[in-house]
Design an enzyme around this catalytic site. Structure first.
Site, PDB file in Angstrom:
ATOM      1  NE  ARG A  50      -0.530   0.633   4.901  1.00 33.48           N
ATOM      2  CZ  ARG A  50      -1.069   0.556   6.112  1.00 33.48           C
ATOM      3  NH1 ARG A  50      -2.284   0.088   6.279  1.00 33.48           N
ATOM      4  NH2 ARG A  50      -0.400   0.966   7.162  1.00 33.48           N
ATOM      5  CG  ASN A  68      -4.795   5.290   6.506  1.00 36.07           C
ATOM      6  OD1 ASN A  68      -5.611   5.596   7.369  1.00 36.07           O
ATOM      7  ND2 ASN A  68      -3.879   4.371   6.681  1.00 36.07           N
ATOM      8  CD  GLU A  69      -1.115   5.438   9.974  1.00 31.79           C
ATOM      9  OE1 GLU A  69      -0.431   4.617   9.340  1.00 31.79           O
ATOM     10  OE2 GLU A  69      -1.361   5.314  11.189  1.00 31.79           O
ATOM     11  CD  GLU A 116      -5.698   3.622  11.734  1.00 34.27           C
ATOM     12  OE1 GLU A 116      -4.719   2.907  12.067  1.00 34.27           O
ATOM     13  OE2 GLU A 116      -5.857   4.026  10.581  1.00 34.27           O
ATOM     14  CD  GLU A 131      -2.879  -3.872   8.512  1.00 31.79           C
ATOM     15  OE1 GLU A 131      -4.053  -3.598   8.187  1.00 31.79           O
ATOM     16  OE2 GLU A 131      -2.035  -3.017   8.827  1.00 31.79           O
ATOM     17  CG  PHE A 148      -1.304 -13.226  12.249  1.00 30.17           C
ATOM     18  CD1 PHE A 148      -1.987 -14.303  12.809  1.00 30.17           C
ATOM     19  CD2 PHE A 148      -0.531 -13.445  11.118  1.00 30.17           C
ATOM     20  CE1 PHE A 148      -1.894 -15.567  12.251  1.00 30.17           C
ATOM     21  CE2 PHE A 148      -0.439 -14.708  10.555  1.00 30.17           C
ATOM     22  CZ  PHE A 148      -1.121 -15.773  11.120  1.00 30.17           C
TER      23      PHE A 148
HETATM   24  C1  GAL Z   1      -2.154   2.058  10.801  1.00 32.74           C
HETATM   25  C2  GAL Z   1      -2.910   2.112   9.503  1.00 32.74           C
HETATM   26  C3  GAL Z   1      -3.996   1.070   9.436  1.00 32.74           C
HETATM   27  C4  GAL Z   1      -3.471  -0.247   9.890  1.00 32.74           C
HETATM   28  C5  GAL Z   1      -2.906  -0.115  11.263  1.00 32.74           C
HETATM   29  C6  GAL Z   1      -2.385  -1.389  11.848  1.00 32.74           C
HETATM   30  O1  GAL Z   1      -0.911   2.633  10.680  1.00 32.74           O
HETATM   31  O2  GAL Z   1      -3.472   3.388   9.306  1.00 32.74           O
HETATM   32  O3  GAL Z   1      -4.475   0.987   8.124  1.00 32.74           O
HETATM   33  O4  GAL Z   1      -2.509  -0.696   9.007  1.00 32.74           O
HETATM   34  O5  GAL Z   1      -1.835   0.791  11.225  1.00 32.74           O
HETATM   35  O6  GAL Z   1      -1.833  -1.179  13.122  1.00 32.74           O
END
Ligand code: GAL
Length: 655
Positions: free
Chosen positions: A114, A152-153, A305, A353, A355
């Site tokens: 990504r 995103n980020e 998040e 992801e 896990f």
């Molecule tokens: C963040 C991200 C999410 C996911 C998460 C996992 O950095 O924005 O999409 O990957 O980490 O911890």
């Protein structure tokens, strides 16, 4: 301007990233049922949906998202709709390799993961704008839509040719002439003089050390390019929904983007936060990120998040023990969050992801994680009407600046052991352990609200920032500065004398002879404490009102700490308890009180609005003295004079 308050309306937003495209549609009603049962009122949708929304160039499939938005709306769940531009579909890179970023070695970052987009690519920007436009046009009127989440980020670098061309334009805007650039970059050193703009490169791989001023500008440029991408998408969604706020989620204390600058462009500031449950200082890290985000937001902010359980990207990934996710969520609320969201709603069964925990883990509804999520939802529902929109008051500010960080965090320094983020953490931790609530501020911000300002380390300072510090002390307020502050100007040029002359005069320093960085196993004995990491050979000018000397060794008798009225200079990093005691003393002298007196070490106390949050980070029960009669909003019980907190327990006391 739209605000977070337009979305919250007295509720703490509660939920997480929801990626329903990973699941058969039959799962969705079940998701909504579980969300409702847990009190989830908000989900973030679409973050990684580009290839589902635009499976072929210009061909859109919104049907699934229409059905999902309707379903969520019927369930009473608001949608934070993301533009999917952080993970372009494979066709984009396949058809347009110019959209892919290059690392400093010129290697392409391919699709298959990504964030494989070049911020500088005109083609990427065009396609990102088009999908954003289509999304905004389609959902502008949808009743489920509450807030926009852009990308995103943002965190990518690009060293490719298109980035090089944009970098040159950025430099032309900054410097005007090559002469000015050559001067700012100090290119007389190592034969680096530029005679043509075309010769200038992004900070690509070099044989030996790179020009630090070039690296610094490349970091500024990167932050600015990513911000341009954000602003372009923000403006598109704003055109369709001027009444809805827009955010993008920051990574916690990430060095890549100047979040002070970025926050000015957002309606709502949000952050992702993933402390390591095994780290004894995890809660202190959380507090730092939360204080910083609140300060960027200048009010309530969103925890966009956090992991409901383990992450999957550390070497060893530990789950959160029972109660910890609730405690850390309440900590965020105490420190100003009006939203507590997670990554992600339902734990993936496939992909990178699988896990990583979800609010509904692989164990499903019966699993501990979901059961704890339900409890958290109930707690947040109780707090909402009392807490949402209220402010956290701080009399102390910690100064922080990305440009100084970028200038200081380079190779070939006096000590590779000095890590800016570590130093910032050490100072913020000391304040926290003194139970003092602190905001963060940019060195040029208005400091008049603060009785005490601390500068853990600002290696590079503008003249305006120096003036701001001097004015703060002149007003009779206190300033405590750590070492390696005021050393360089904004071009990373060392100030004459090795430290800004006005700052030297402020602290009573005549000459800064040498820096004496310390080894990992070395400390510097001082009168009454021990210093770590760094020490300095300073000659005082005799104007200090208080001096704490080094004891023994090469620096014996020279000042380790100088104080001149309200201004303190620490030429070393005291050990944690000593720094805590020193800052507690400065605060007490300045009339700044902890949130509550006599707190046990593991208990964090924060005042938000009229509420007192007590957060117990230990596992053994403790009793906290809270003079007077209060109501604990979490239990509904009346509390008189003392409250007992169990393992990871919390109380939110109202008078
Ligand atoms: C963040 C991200 C999410 C996911 C998460 C996992 O950095 O924005 O999409 O990957 O980490 O911890």
């Amino acid at each position: 301007m739209p605000h977070l308050a337009d979305v919250t309306r007295d509720r703490v937003l509660f939920g997480g990233d929801y990626n329903p495209e990973q699941w058969p549609e039959e799962t969705w009603p079940e998701d909504v049922r579980l969300m409702r049962a847990a009190g989830v009122n908000t989900v973030t949708v679409g973050v990684f949906s580009w290839s589902k929304l635009e499976p072929r160039p210009g061909v859109h499939d919104f049907g699934w998202l229409d059905r999902l938005m309707d379903l969520l709306h019927d369930g009473g769940i608001g949608v934070v709709l993301a533009t999917p531009t952080s993970s372009p579909p494979p066709w984009l890179g396949h058809l347009h390799p110019d959209t892919l970023p290059r690392d400093e070695d010129g290697r392409t970052e391919w699709w298959g993961g990504r964030q494989h987009f070049s911020h500088s690519s005109a083609t990427y920007r065009r396609h990102a704008a088009a999908i954003t436009e289509a999304l905004a046009a389609r959902y502008a009127g949808h009743p489920a839509l509450t807030l926009w989440h852009i990308n995103n980020e943002y965190c990518t670098y690009d060293h490719g040719d298109e980035a090089a061309a944009r970098f040159r334009r950025w430099l032309q805007d900054r410097y005007g002439t090559l002469d000015a650039l050559n001067t700012a970059w100090g290119t007389a050193f190592w034969s680096q003089g530029y005679g043509d703009w075309a010769e200038i490169l992004p900070a690509r791989r070099t044989h030996y050390l790179k020009n630090p001023a070039q690296v610094l500008d490349f970091r500024r440029f990167t932050s600015d390019m990513l911000l341009e991408c954000f602003v372009a998408e923000r403006d598109i969604v704003r055109r369709h929904t001027p009444h809805l706020p827009v955010t993008t989620n920051f990574m916690p204390l990430w060095s890549g983007v100047d979040a002070w600058r970025w926050a000015e462009e957002e309606d709502v500031v949000s952050v992702d936060l993933y402390p390591d449950p095994r780290d004894p200082l995890a809660a202190r890290h959380g507090a730092l990120v939360q204080d910083m985000t609140r300060s960027q937001a200048r009010g309530p902010w969103m925890l966009m998040e956090q992991a409901p359980g383990p992450v999957n990207w550390r070497g060893v990934n530990h789950p959160k023990p029972r109660g910890l996710n609730r405690l850390w969520s309440l900590q965020a609320v105490a420190r100003g969050a009006d939203a507590v969201c997670h990554f992600q709603w339902r734990q993936s069964r496939q992909g990178a992801e699988k896990f990583h925990s979800g609010m509904v883990g692989h164990a499903g509804e019966e699993g501990r994680t979901y059961q704890e999520i339900k409890r958290l939802g109930a707690d947040l529902a109780k707090l909402g009407p009392h807490v949402v929109g209220t402010r956290v008051r701080a009399d102390v500010a910690v100064l922080h600046d990305w440009h100084s960080w970028w200038a200081g965090a380079q190779d070939a320094r006096p000590s590779a052991r000095v890590d800016y983020a570590d130093v910032l953490h050490a100072w913020h931790r000391a304040l926290g352990e003194a139970h003092l609530t602190a905001d963060f501020a940019h060195p040029e911000h208005d400091l008049t609200p603060y009785k005490v300002v601390v500068v853990p380390q600002l290696y590079a300072l503008t003249d305006a920032a120096v003036d701001n510090l001097l004015a703060h002390v002149r007003r009779g307020s206190s300033l405590v500065c750590g070492f390696l502050t005021g050393v360089a100007d904004p071009d990373d040029r060392i100030r004459p004398g090795g430290m800004d002359a006005r700052l030297r005069a402020l602290f009573g320093i005549r000459t800064l002879h040498e820096w004496w960085p310390l080894q990992a196993d070395e400390t510097a004995a001082c009168d009454g404490f021990r210093g770590t990491l760094w020490s300095e050979e300073i000659e005082a000018d005799g104007t200090a009102t208080e001096t704490i000397p080094y004891k023994g060794g090469e620096l014996d008798g020279l000042p380790a700490v100088l104080r001149k009225g309200g201004a303190w200079y620490l030429s070393t990093l005291p050990e944690p308890d000593d720094l805590r005691d020193l800052l507690a003393r400065v605060a007490a002298e300045a009339g700044v009180r902890p949130a509550l007196d006599g707190l046990p070490a593991d208990v964090e106390a924060v005042r938000r609005g009229d509420l007192l949050f007590l957060l117990h980070h230990g596992r053994e029960p403790v009793t906290v003295d809270v003079p007077g009669t209060h109501r604990d909003l979490l239990t509904g019980d009346s509390v008189t004079d003392r409250v007992t907190l169990g393992r990871y327990g919390a109380a939110v006391l109202a008078r």
